[in-house]
Design an enzyme around this catalytic site. Structure first.
Site, mmCIF file in Angstrom:
data_model
loop_
_atom_site.group_PDB
_atom_site.id
_atom_site.type_symbol
_atom_site.label_atom_id
_atom_site.label_comp_id
_atom_site.label_asym_id
_atom_site.label_seq_id
_atom_site.Cartn_x
_atom_site.Cartn_y
_atom_site.Cartn_z
ATOM 1 N N CYS B 81 -3.290 1.437 6.084
ATOM 2 C CA CYS B 81 -2.314 2.290 6.770
ATOM 3 C C CYS B 81 -2.741 2.613 8.189
ATOM 4 C CB CYS B 81 -2.073 3.573 5.986
ATOM 5 S SG CYS B 81 -1.404 3.254 4.352
ATOM 6 N N HIS B 330 7.024 6.356 7.269
ATOM 7 C CA HIS B 330 5.683 5.770 7.200
ATOM 8 C C HIS B 330 5.761 4.286 6.866
ATOM 9 C CE1 HIS B 330 1.485 5.299 6.539
ATOM 10 N NE2 HIS B 330 1.420 5.638 5.270
#
Lengths: 114, 383
Positions: B81, B330
């Site tokens: 991420c 996200h």
């Protein structure tokens, strides 16, 4: 993909592992781990990974073994109300899942609350 | 040599049924390049799982060739991420050193072309295949374990934790590129579906497609004109024990601590001067522990501080000013570049209704895994 798990079957079957207490490195010989410990934290997972659909909700816990090593594992064969922080847990060997590509059955450690 | 962000390009985060991974990356790139007459000397793509999400790799060359940048070095950087901010750090390091004078950084992720359980598996690949995936633990499960530990040990209430997603949603209402432009109440969080007890749906960042781009330049590329620039004052990456459950203190985000400290040292800036933080709220508990690792809140107090308004747009130190991961969205490998683009918009006075007042310095903090990798950058107004 089952071969990547077969390779370390002793760790899954006998709860073996290694780690340097000073630097955290993992290039040491494996040792048997104690098979009992206590629950440090736990969760119940409602959205499973592929292969675990039939086990939802899945109880998972971080168990601190008697020598201080930590293991992440499923909690099974335990009434829900007994799964709590601080509870004593013991390692058992169970069927984990069926490998999707080869159909091989994968076995490994899970824990029961005593 | 001084390094700057010279322009940014943002695609709205969400369900892009009509656009491919490449369409999104090209869209964000063109928006960033249109702002400046600078040809990038490298194209660096931040992406986590295009192999699983779109069955496509080799993204650097794919994007460069689509942009007509024949001959330009181009490649992908992956760090779960934190892929986007890691790609940015590579560009920053090279441009700052003068090895190159300009680079186009593009974060992109396509998450909605595959089924939700395939997304869960792709995200779980940021964690150990042998000890985390093997036992059936998803990424959400690890964060559920962390959240219970946090709430029990630090005596944090449900409402305190809920204050963080409530804040992110409030800021997203006026953010044009945000996925969910809707305010929520703490009750919405506490009544939403259980995902990984005690974490509920509204504790967790959503799944969405997105792409964000930033053009990184030094003085050789841009000359003396300083308008529309944000200076990159420092940047650092740190890693720690791979899985959160093997750390002596699971509640200490040591990678963030280290990266934050190093980045501020590089910038020569005391922590007290930081006026705004774009922090990694992939889960409410991650936002809390990140803020505590950066010393913005005392241990166990981040939710309480959020509830009291300290992090609001007009508070002591605004955070996640366009909605953060929770409400802006996200798209994992793109997230770090969204955060950097948002810091740029704030420092150049281009944040519109989300503008923070009297801002001199902003920090972005992006993590891979459960704070296994942390990437922090420090930005200031160009002088």
């Amino acid at each position: 993909m089952a071969i990547q798990f077969w390779r370390i079957r002793d760790r899954y079957y006998r709860l073996m592992g290694n780690r340097c207490d000073d630097c955290g490195a993992r290039n040491l010989a494996d040792k048997d781990m104690p098979r009992t410990g206590k629950i440090l934290t736990h969760t119940q997972l409602h959205e499973p990974l592929p292969g675990f659909e039939s086990e939802v909700p899945l109880n998972l816990a971080v168990i601190e073994l008697q020598n201080g090593a930590r293991v992440l594992a499923q909690i099974v064969d335990t009434p829900q109300e007994k799964i709590e922080t601080g509870a004593k847990a013991r390692a058992v060997i169970r069927r984990v899942r069926v490998d999707g590509d080869s159909g091989q059955i994968l076995y490994g450690y899970k824990f029961v609350v005593e | 040599m001084k390094a700057y962000v010279a322009s940014v390009g943002l695609e709205k985060v969400g369900d892009h049924w009509s656009e491919s991974l490449l369409d999104l990356a090209v869209g964000a790139s063109l928006k960033a390049l249109d702002g400046r007459k600078v040809a990038p000397q490298q194209v660096i793509v931040g992406n986590m799982f295009s192999s699983a999400g779109a069955r496509q790799e080799h993204l650097g060359a794919l994007l460069a060739s689509s942009l007509g940048l024949k001959g330009t070095p181009a490649y992908k950087v992956e760090s779960a991420c934190a892929s986007g901010s890691t790609a940015f750090d590579v560009a920053y390091t090279m441009v700052k050193s003068g090895a190159i004078d300009s680079a186009l950084v593009v974060g992109v992720e396509k998450m909605r072309d595959i089924e939700p359980e395939e997304v869960s598996l792709a995200l779980a690949m940021a964690e150990s295949v042998e000890y985390t995936q093997f036992v059936g633990a998803s990424f959400a499960a690890l964060n559920g374990l962390l959240a219970r530990h946090y709430m029990e040990r630090e005596n944090v209430s449900r409402d305190e934790l809920s204050a963080l997603p409530v804040l992110s949603h409030a800021n997203a209402v006026t953010a044009e590129h945000a996925q969910f432009r809707k305010a929520i109440t703490p009750e919405v969080v506490s009544r939403s579906a259980m995902v990984a007890d005690p974490l509920r749906l509204f504790d967790c960042a959503p799944v969405g497609d997105g792409a964000a781009a930033a053009l990184v330049v030094n003085e050789n590329a841009i000359g003396r004109a300083k308008s529309g620039l944000a200076e990159i004052l420092g940047g650092a990456i740190a890693t720690t024990e791979f899985s959160v459950y093997e750390r002596k203190d699971m509640l200490r985000f040591e990678a963030t601590e280290m990266a934050f400290k190093r980045a501020l040292e590089q910038a020569g800036l005391p922590a007290s001067k930081v006026g705004l933080i774009e922090t990694h709220d992939a889960f409410s508990v991650v936002a809390a522990l990140s803020l505590e690792a950066m010393g913005v809140s005392k241990r166990g107090m981040a939710g309480k501080d959020a509830k009291e308004g300290r992090f609001d747009l007009d508070g002591d130190i605004p955070i996640n000013t366009f909605g953060g991961l929770k409400a802006r969205g996200h798209p994992v490998g793109a997230t770090g570049v969204y955060q950097i683009a948002e810091a740029y918009l704030q420092l150049t006075g281009a944040a519109g209704k989300n503008q923070a007042k009297d801002l001199d310095y902003a920090v972005t903090q992006n993590v891979g895994g459960v704070d296994t990798s942390a990437v922090v950058h420090v930005f200031g107004r160009a002088r």
